[in-house]
Design an enzyme around this catalytic site. Structure first.
Site, PDB file in Angstrom:
ATOM      1  N   ASN A  75       0.862  -1.177   0.000  1.00  0.00           N
ATOM      2  CA  ASN A  75       0.000   0.000   0.000  1.00  0.00           C
ATOM      3  C   ASN A  75       0.900   1.229   0.000  1.00  0.00           C
ATOM      4  O   ASN A  75       1.521   1.548   0.999  1.00  0.00           O
ATOM      5  CB  ASN A  75      -0.891  -0.043   1.260  1.00  0.00           C
ATOM      6  CG  ASN A  75      -1.691   1.227   1.450  1.00  0.00           C
ATOM      7  OD1 ASN A  75      -1.801   2.051   0.545  1.00  0.00           O
ATOM      8  ND2 ASN A  75      -2.266   1.386   2.641  1.00  0.00           N
ATOM      9  N   TRP A  76       0.963   1.880  -1.149  1.00  0.00           N
ATOM     10  CA  TRP A  76       1.906   3.000  -1.294  1.00  0.00           C
ATOM     11  C   TRP A  76       1.375   4.289  -0.691  1.00  0.00           C
ATOM     12  O   TRP A  76       2.103   5.280  -0.619  1.00  0.00           O
ATOM     13  CB  TRP A  76       2.237   3.224  -2.773  1.00  0.00           C
ATOM     14  CG  TRP A  76       2.882   2.049  -3.442  1.00  0.00           C
ATOM     15  CD1 TRP A  76       3.229   0.849  -2.873  1.00  0.00           C
ATOM     16  CD2 TRP A  76       3.272   1.956  -4.813  1.00  0.00           C
ATOM     17  NE1 TRP A  76       3.798   0.025  -3.804  1.00  0.00           N
ATOM     18  CE2 TRP A  76       3.834   0.684  -5.007  1.00  0.00           C
ATOM     19  CE3 TRP A  76       3.184   2.833  -5.909  1.00  0.00           C
ATOM     20  CZ2 TRP A  76       4.317   0.255  -6.257  1.00  0.00           C
ATOM     21  CZ3 TRP A  76       3.658   2.416  -7.144  1.00  0.00           C
ATOM     22  CH2 TRP A  76       4.222   1.137  -7.300  1.00  0.00           C
ATOM     23  N   LYS A  77       0.100   4.320  -0.350  1.00  0.00           N
ATOM     24  CA  LYS A  77      -0.519   5.521   0.245  1.00  0.00           C
ATOM     25  C   LYS A  77      -0.304   6.733  -0.679  1.00  0.00           C
ATOM     26  O   LYS A  77      -0.320   6.570  -1.893  1.00  0.00           O
ATOM     27  CB  LYS A  77       0.022   5.741   1.658  1.00  0.00           C
ATOM     28  CG  LYS A  77      -0.135   4.461   2.499  1.00  0.00           C
ATOM     29  CD  LYS A  77       0.167   4.640   3.946  1.00  0.00           C
ATOM     30  CE  LYS A  77      -0.014   3.300   4.662  1.00  0.00           C
ATOM     31  NZ  LYS A  77       0.210   3.385   6.098  1.00  0.00           N
TER      32      LYS A  77
ATOM     33  N   HIS B 137      -9.342   1.478   5.186  1.00  0.00           N
ATOM     34  CA  HIS B 137      -8.032   1.608   5.836  1.00  0.00           C
ATOM     35  C   HIS B 137      -8.150   2.547   7.040  1.00  0.00           C
ATOM     36  O   HIS B 137      -8.883   3.532   6.996  1.00  0.00           O
ATOM     37  CB  HIS B 137      -7.006   2.139   4.839  1.00  0.00           C
ATOM     38  CG  HIS B 137      -5.614   2.079   5.376  1.00  0.00           C
ATOM     39  ND1 HIS B 137      -5.113   3.031   6.225  1.00  0.00           N
ATOM     40  CD2 HIS B 137      -4.644   1.144   5.236  1.00  0.00           C
ATOM     41  CE1 HIS B 137      -3.879   2.700   6.570  1.00  0.00           C
ATOM     42  NE2 HIS B 137      -3.564   1.557   5.991  1.00  0.00           N
TER      43      HIS B 137
ATOM     44  N   GLU C 106      -6.354   4.843   8.169  1.00  0.00           N
ATOM     45  CA  GLU C 106      -6.085   6.267   7.931  1.00  0.00           C
ATOM     46  C   GLU C 106      -7.338   6.959   7.398  1.00  0.00           C
ATOM     47  O   GLU C 106      -7.605   8.110   7.717  1.00  0.00           O
ATOM     48  CB  GLU C 106      -4.895   6.427   6.970  1.00  0.00           C
ATOM     49  CG  GLU C 106      -3.581   6.161   7.686  1.00  0.00           C
ATOM     50  CD  GLU C 106      -2.506   5.556   6.830  1.00  0.00           C
ATOM     51  OE1 GLU C 106      -2.593   5.598   5.591  1.00  0.00           O
ATOM     52  OE2 GLU C 106      -1.537   5.018   7.424  1.00  0.00           O
TER      53      GLU C 106
ATOM     54  N   GLU D 262      -5.190  -4.639  10.915  1.00  0.00           N
ATOM     55  CA  GLU D 262      -4.116  -3.651  11.061  1.00  0.00           C
ATOM     56  C   GLU D 262      -4.327  -2.860  12.340  1.00  0.00           C
ATOM     57  O   GLU D 262      -5.083  -1.876  12.352  1.00  0.00           O
ATOM     58  CB  GLU D 262      -4.124  -2.693   9.870  1.00  0.00           C
ATOM     59  CG  GLU D 262      -3.903  -3.365   8.541  1.00  0.00           C
ATOM     60  CD  GLU D 262      -3.372  -2.373   7.518  1.00  0.00           C
ATOM     61  OE1 GLU D 262      -2.231  -2.546   7.083  1.00  0.00           O
ATOM     62  OE2 GLU D 262      -4.083  -1.415   7.187  1.00  0.00           O
TER      63      GLU D 262
ATOM     64  N   GLY E   1       2.875   2.373  10.692  1.00  0.00           N
ATOM     65  CA  GLY E   1       3.834   3.453  10.479  1.00  0.00           C
ATOM     66  C   GLY E   1       4.595   3.856  11.731  1.00  0.00           C
ATOM     67  O   GLY E   1       5.251   4.893  11.762  1.00  0.00           O
TER      68      GLY E   1
ATOM     69  N   SER F   9       3.687  -2.034  10.226  1.00  0.00           N
ATOM     70  CA  SER F   9       5.152  -2.133  10.368  1.00  0.00           C
ATOM     71  C   SER F   9       5.707  -3.502   9.982  1.00  0.00           C
ATOM     72  O   SER F   9       6.672  -3.975  10.578  1.00  0.00           O
ATOM     73  CB  SER F   9       5.578  -1.739  11.785  1.00  0.00           C
ATOM     74  OG  SER F   9       5.207  -0.401  12.050  1.00  0.00           O
TER      75      SER F   9
ATOM     76  N   GLY G  51       2.966  -1.117   4.222  1.00  0.00           N
ATOM     77  CA  GLY G  51       3.060   0.291   3.852  1.00  0.00           C
ATOM     78  C   GLY G  51       4.488   0.677   3.539  1.00  0.00           C
ATOM     79  O   GLY G  51       5.012   0.408   2.451  1.00  0.00           O
TER      80      GLY G  51
HETATM   81  P1  PGA Z   1       3.105   0.367   7.526  1.00  0.00           P
HETATM   82  O1  PGA Z   1       1.621   0.580   6.943  1.00  0.00           O
HETATM   83  O2  PGA Z   1       3.595  -0.949   6.974  1.00  0.00           O
HETATM   84  O3  PGA Z   1       3.887   1.532   7.046  1.00  0.00           O
HETATM   85  O4  PGA Z   1       2.973   0.320   9.020  1.00  0.00           O
HETATM   86  C1  PGA Z   1       0.744  -0.498   6.815  1.00  0.00           C
HETATM   87  C2  PGA Z   1      -0.580  -0.034   6.275  1.00  0.00           C
HETATM   88  O5  PGA Z   1      -1.042   1.053   6.650  1.00  0.00           O
HETATM   89  O6  PGA Z   1      -1.229  -0.737   5.443  1.00  0.00           O
END
Ligand code: PGA
Length: 251
Positions: A9-11, A95, A97, A167, A173, A213, A234
């Site tokens: 997931n490149w966001k 997600h 976020e 998650e 993150g 992470s 991510g």
């Molecule tokens: P991260 O993000 O691997 O940077 O913790 C994971 C995600 O939000 O899908």
């Protein structure tokens, strides 16, 4: 046996040239990985270019979000038909976020899930508890609510196309991964819940990803857990070498 599924997931990262360079590098290094479903979720602006770069690749194009209506006056939104048109095969829905920062609720997640299932996009339903909820012993209650709310009205046949991504918000993150035991405990809980809702056969086939992470150093112990079937990655998916090491966790 459930086939592992690992999605990057490149966001809100990568310009078009950067995105194309990343998938070209992945194509070059991942030619020998056939036993894992691999996906990348670039930002909308790079989907078309990445689709082109993935034309002869086993890597699948994934969208990060979608609207539930197929078209209309929804400024700034993107619909399922637009995503399939550009070559997406899956979509990430709910997600954390989006839930935390952009007003996503179980209700909108549910609408999006139905819209994805009404198209050819296979949804990845994201759920997860915050640190406060975990410390307040609310983890299982919160997750059950997110699963029941997100899947409301989804019939068994359609459910076969759904992947769940667990998650924990506190692990995204932050560099703080859930321990393999913490992940396993939740994944087993989720599989039991899906058994209650859809029966044992479907629950046994359901793939549950862990996210938060994940990196090349912890993927193996996470994947060694009996109910961890993949990862949503991510930060560590933004460079070809580290994402390649993650999807090659079996070698
Ligand atoms: P991260 O993000 O691997 O940077 O913790 C994971 C995600 O939000 O899908």
């Amino acid at each position: 046996m459930r086939r592992p599924i690992i999605v990057g997931n490149w966001k809100m990262q990568k310009t078009v040239p950067e995105a194309v360079a990343l998938v070209e590098a992945l194509n070059a290094v991942l030619t020998d990985v056939h036993e894992v479903d691999i996906g990348v979720a670039p930002p909308f602006t790079a989907l078309a270019a990445v689709a082109e770069a993935l034309r002869f690749s086993e890597i699948v194009l994934v969208a990060q979000n979608m609207h539930w209506e197929p078209r209309g006056a929804f400024t700034g939104e993107i619909s399922a038909p637009m995503l399939t048109d550009v070559g997406c095969r899956r979509v990430i829905i709910g997600h954390s976020e989006r839930r935390q920062l952009l007003g996503e609720t179980d209700e909108t997640v549910n609408k999006k899930l139905h819209a994805a299932l009404g198209s050819t996009l296979d949804p990845i339903l994201c759920i997860g508890e915050t640190l406060e909820q975990r410390e307040g012993n609310a983890t299982f209650r919160v997750l059950e609510q997110q699963v029941r709310g997100g899947l409301a009205g989804v019939a068994g046949e359609a459910m076969r196309r759904v992947v769940i991504a667990y998650e924990p918000v506190w692990a995204i993150g932050t560099g703080k991964t859930a321990t393999p035991e913490q992940a396993q405990e939740v994944h087993a809980f989720l599989r039991n819940l899906v058994t209650t809702l859809y029966g044992k056969t479907l629950a046994e086939d359901l793939r549950i990803q862990y996210g938060g992470s994940v990196n090349a150093g912890n993927i193996q112990t996470l994947m060694a857990q009996p109910d961890v079937d993949g990862a949503l990655v991510g930060g560590a998916s933004l460079e070809a070498a580290s994402f390649a090491r993650i999807v090659s966790f079996q070698s």
